[in-house]
Design a protein around this motif. Sequence first.
Motif, mmCIF file in Angstrom:
data_model
loop_
_atom_site.group_PDB
_atom_site.id
_atom_site.type_symbol
_atom_site.label_atom_id
_atom_site.label_comp_id
_atom_site.label_asym_id
_atom_site.label_seq_id
_atom_site.Cartn_x
_atom_site.Cartn_y
_atom_site.Cartn_z
ATOM 1 N N ASP A 150 0.872 -1.172 0.000
ATOM 2 C CA ASP A 150 0.000 0.000 0.000
ATOM 3 C C ASP A 150 0.913 1.227 0.000
ATOM 4 N N LEU A 151 0.464 2.332 -0.555
ATOM 5 C CA LEU A 151 1.288 3.541 -0.600
ATOM 6 C C LEU A 151 1.160 4.399 0.648
ATOM 7 N N LYS A 152 -0.043 4.479 1.190
ATOM 8 C CA LYS A 152 -0.293 5.347 2.346
ATOM 9 C C LYS A 152 -0.142 4.529 3.623
ATOM 10 N N LEU A 153 1.033 4.654 4.252
ATOM 11 C CA LEU A 153 1.351 3.876 5.448
ATOM 12 C C LEU A 153 1.858 4.784 6.558
ATOM 13 N N PRO A 154 1.666 4.367 7.824
ATOM 14 C CA PRO A 154 2.257 5.143 8.915
ATOM 15 C C PRO A 154 3.781 4.962 8.959
ATOM 16 N N LYS A 155 4.457 5.961 9.452
ATOM 17 C CA LYS A 155 5.902 5.997 9.711
ATOM 18 C C LYS A 155 6.752 6.119 8.455
ATOM 19 N N VAL A 156 6.640 5.180 7.525
ATOM 20 C CA VAL A 156 7.414 5.222 6.280
ATOM 21 C C VAL A 156 6.444 4.944 5.135
ATOM 22 N N SER A 157 6.445 5.795 4.128
ATOM 23 C CA SER A 157 5.488 5.643 3.022
ATOM 24 C C SER A 157 5.823 4.446 2.132
ATOM 25 N N GLY A 158 4.824 4.007 1.398
ATOM 26 C CA GLY A 158 5.025 2.919 0.450
ATOM 27 C C GLY A 158 6.056 3.272 -0.613
ATOM 28 N N LEU A 159 6.054 4.519 -1.068
ATOM 29 C CA LEU A 159 7.040 4.928 -2.076
ATOM 30 C C LEU A 159 8.463 4.852 -1.517
ATOM 31 N N GLU A 160 8.635 5.211 -0.255
ATOM 32 C CA GLU A 160 9.960 5.123 0.370
ATOM 33 C C GLU A 160 10.396 3.662 0.503
ATOM 34 N N ILE A 161 9.466 2.781 0.859
ATOM 35 C CA ILE A 161 9.777 1.345 0.929
ATOM 36 C C ILE A 161 10.193 0.845 -0.450
#
Length: 146
Positions: free
Chosen positions: A68-79
């Motif tokens: 998923d793109l919208k995540l707490p702490k670290v975004s999906g794009l950053e992952i």
Amino acid sequence: MNNNEVEILLIEDNPTDAELTIRALKKFNLANNILVIDDGEKALEYIFAEGSYSGRNINKSPKVILLDLKLPKVSGLEILKKVKSDERTKIIPVVVLTSSREESDLIASYKLGVNSFIVKPVDFTSFVSEISKLGYYWLILNKKPS
């Protein structure tokens, strides 16, 4: 579950979406070894065998990451950026599974090396159908280097 047996890593913070995804995969016997992580920081720890997952063998990677793109702490794009820029993890297929219909998210995901970008269908029947096709393709049909 033994962390070394994970086939699908589902990174999803919405419990309803996570449950629907698991149910859809189970319906077609594709969810035997699934791990759900609900925030970006924990997901990176798992993927890179750090923190609470430091005992995990990093070479035993999932067959696919559903992200998923919208995540707490670290975004999906950053992952996605970290996974695709690290030699140890860059061959793991990453499928963005999001409710975002933003063209900018689609473009950014592909620029970072996503393998597939899927917008979650709104109705349950379509959702089950799309997830089952997705699971079948990435777990059964797709060939990944050993």
